[in-house]
Design a protein around this motif. Structure first.
Motif, mmCIF file in Angstrom:
data_model
loop_
_atom_site.group_PDB
_atom_site.id
_atom_site.type_symbol
_atom_site.label_atom_id
_atom_site.label_comp_id
_atom_site.label_asym_id
_atom_site.label_seq_id
_atom_site.Cartn_x
_atom_site.Cartn_y
_atom_site.Cartn_z
ATOM 1 N N GLY A 10 0.991 -1.110 0.175
ATOM 2 C CA GLY A 10 -0.012 0.077 -0.002
ATOM 3 C C GLY A 10 0.863 1.157 0.157
ATOM 4 N N ILE A 12 1.727 3.772 2.573
ATOM 5 C CA ILE A 12 2.672 3.936 3.482
ATOM 6 C C ILE A 12 3.468 2.791 3.611
ATOM 7 N N ASP A 33 0.628 -9.064 2.056
ATOM 8 C CA ASP A 33 -0.486 -8.112 1.408
ATOM 9 C C ASP A 33 -1.517 -8.732 0.653
ATOM 10 N N THR A 36 -5.167 -5.800 -2.399
ATOM 11 C CA THR A 36 -6.648 -5.241 -2.437
ATOM 12 C C THR A 36 -6.492 -4.274 -3.619
ATOM 13 N N ASP A 59 -4.094 -13.112 3.611
ATOM 14 C CA ASP A 59 -5.158 -12.252 3.870
ATOM 15 C C ASP A 59 -5.289 -12.237 5.503
ATOM 16 N N LEU A 81 0.365 -2.466 9.230
ATOM 17 C CA LEU A 81 0.115 -1.466 8.435
ATOM 18 C C LEU A 81 -1.438 -1.727 7.483
ATOM 19 N N SER A 85 -8.432 1.739 4.565
ATOM 20 C CA SER A 85 -7.880 3.212 5.293
ATOM 21 C C SER A 85 -8.667 4.438 4.740
ATOM 22 N N TYR A 155 -14.451 3.883 9.944
ATOM 23 C CA TYR A 155 -12.910 3.629 9.685
ATOM 24 C C TYR A 155 -12.302 3.941 11.085
ATOM 25 N N LYS A 159 -10.235 1.541 13.701
ATOM 26 C CA LYS A 159 -8.846 1.636 14.061
ATOM 27 C C LYS A 159 -8.783 1.946 15.837
ATOM 28 N N ASN A 185 -0.995 11.557 5.929
ATOM 29 C CA ASN A 185 0.155 11.415 4.972
ATOM 30 C C ASN A 185 0.142 11.794 3.646
#
Ligand code: NAD
Ligand code: DAU
Length: 349
Positions: A10, A12, A33, A36, A59, A81, A85, A155, A159, A185
């Motif tokens: 992804g 970051i 990863d 996605t 996954d 990570l 997101s 979201y 988190k 970011n």
């Protein structure tokens, strides 16, 4: 050291993988990863032939897969990570965020605990989180590590929940964990659903710039390369059980940021002054839209000596240059499913 980085394909994550490969050639880096829509191996094309780097497609919502992965490998550390997101997507499909961000994190915690529990010495589980868990600020104040959690979007709620589980595994099972909560970011390889790359792409294509509400919301922007450096310092020197806020001391209202971006783009594209600004279109606000985020990262500076390395003006210009030089990357990630997302999200808003 052998480090498992989740979500390394992804935005970051790819910078973190690149940072660790560059600065720690004696480490082995495994990137896990699912790929996605947001994960893209092209983000790591420049480093994927390094001998100490390995990619595994998998996954984190599959607990058995993770248990086997940890039994087959002797990971010393995890930098986690992998997540869904994007706030807007969480409004459309909250459950996906619970499954990936909460269940996925608990699966990882379980796998690390099962594998490491006979001896936690030298082990570290690092959970990457967001400032959005703290909720929304008024015009004054900043988020510190003591600010109570008050998430507003599915979201940020997911988190926040994952952060609580990470702390619970530290307090209940003494799992050696560390958490950081970072602000917005920006930089290369960010998927163009997020404000800055979306608007760069739209300006290039002379498409409307959809500003939510009045554009008065404020975000604290940090160059992704500086985030990767902060993650390095926290991973190696952070205290077990601790939380560190990471931010850019760089607050911009959306509209002021967009005006700056338009000016930079006009200059880079050789357009007349004020041309790109004409694309600004005010659209229906995001539901539950947090007004302001601002991070107090003085603990990180005081204890571990980290500070952002460049100004926002410089970082934004580097970012624009990168997207203009990498139109093929943009074209590739905006083909296929992206068109459908864009139409659903913005056409008729
Ligand atoms: P991103 O959406 O660009 O990347 C997420 C990555 O996770 C993708 O490569 C995706 O394929 C992978 N992934 C998703 N579900 C997975 C699953 N079930 N199993 C394995 N991999 C999966 O996200 P990002 O912006 O790079 O954010 C990375 C992390 O940093 C997230 O945890 C996010 O909450 C956090 N964070 C982001 C920001 C920001 O401004 N982008 C700020 C603070 C914190
Ligand atoms: O604060 C950290 C968070 O920053 C991360 O945890 C998230 O993963 C990341 O996506 C980001 O969340 P935001 O919601 O702040 O980022 P986004 O780029 O989606 O939006 C930035 C601001 O711009 C926000 O106030 C909403 C606004 N916006 C966004 C889009 C996509 C618009 O006005 N128009 C848009 O089309």
């Amino acid at each position: 050291m052998h480090i498992l980085i989740t979500g390394g394909a992804g935005f970051i994550g790819s910078h973190v993988v690149r940072h660790f490969l560059k600065h720690y050639p004696s480490y082995t880096i495994t990137n896990l990863d699912k790929l996605t829509y947001a994960g893209n191996l092209a983000n790591l094309k420049d480093v994927d032939s390094e001998l100490n780097y390995r990619f595994i497609k998998g996954d984190i919502t599959d607990g058995n897969f993770l248990q086997n992965l940890f039994q087959e490998n002797s990971f010393d550390g995890v930098i986690h990570l992998a997540a869904e997101s994007h706030v807007d997507r969480s409004i459309t499909n909250p459950t996906e965020f619970v499954v990936t961000n909460v269940l996925g994190t608990v699966n990882l915690l379980n796998a690390a605990r099962a594998c490491w529990q006979s001896n936690y010495e030298g082990k570290r589980f690092y959970h990457i989180s967001t400032d959005e868990v703290y909720g929304s600020l008024g015009r004054e104040g900043m988020f510190t590590e003591q600010t109570p959690y008050d998430p507003h979007s599915p979201y940020s709620a997911s988190k926040a929940s994952s952060d609580h589980f990470v702390r619970a595994y530290h307090d209940t099972f003494t799992l050696p964990v560390v958490i950081s909560n970072c602000s917005n970011n920006y930089g290369s390889f960010q998927f163009p659903e997020k404000l800055i790359p979306l608007f760069i792409n739209n300006i290039v294509q002379n498409k409307p710039l959809p500003v939510y509400g009045k554009g008065e919301n404020i975000r604290d922007w940090l160059w992704v390369v500086d985030h990767a450096q902060a993650i390095d310092v926290i991973f190696h020197k952070g205290q077990n059980g601790s939380t560190y806020n990471i931010g850019g001391h760089n607050e911009w209202s959306n509209i002021n940021l967009i005006l700056l971006l338009c000016r930079i783009m006009d200059a880079k594209l050789g357009r007349g002054a004020g041309e790109s600004e004409k694309l600004i279109t005010y659209v229906t606000d995001r539901a539950g839209h947090d007004l302001r985020y601002a991070i107090d990262s003085s603990k990180l500076k005081r204890e571990l000596g980290w500070e952002p390395s460049i100004t926002f003006e410089k970082g934004l210009e580097l970012t624009v240059d990168w997207y203009l030089a990498n139109r093929e990357w943009l074209d590739n990630v905006t083909s296929g499913g992206y068109q459908h997302y864009y139409e659903k999200m913005y056409c008729g808003r």
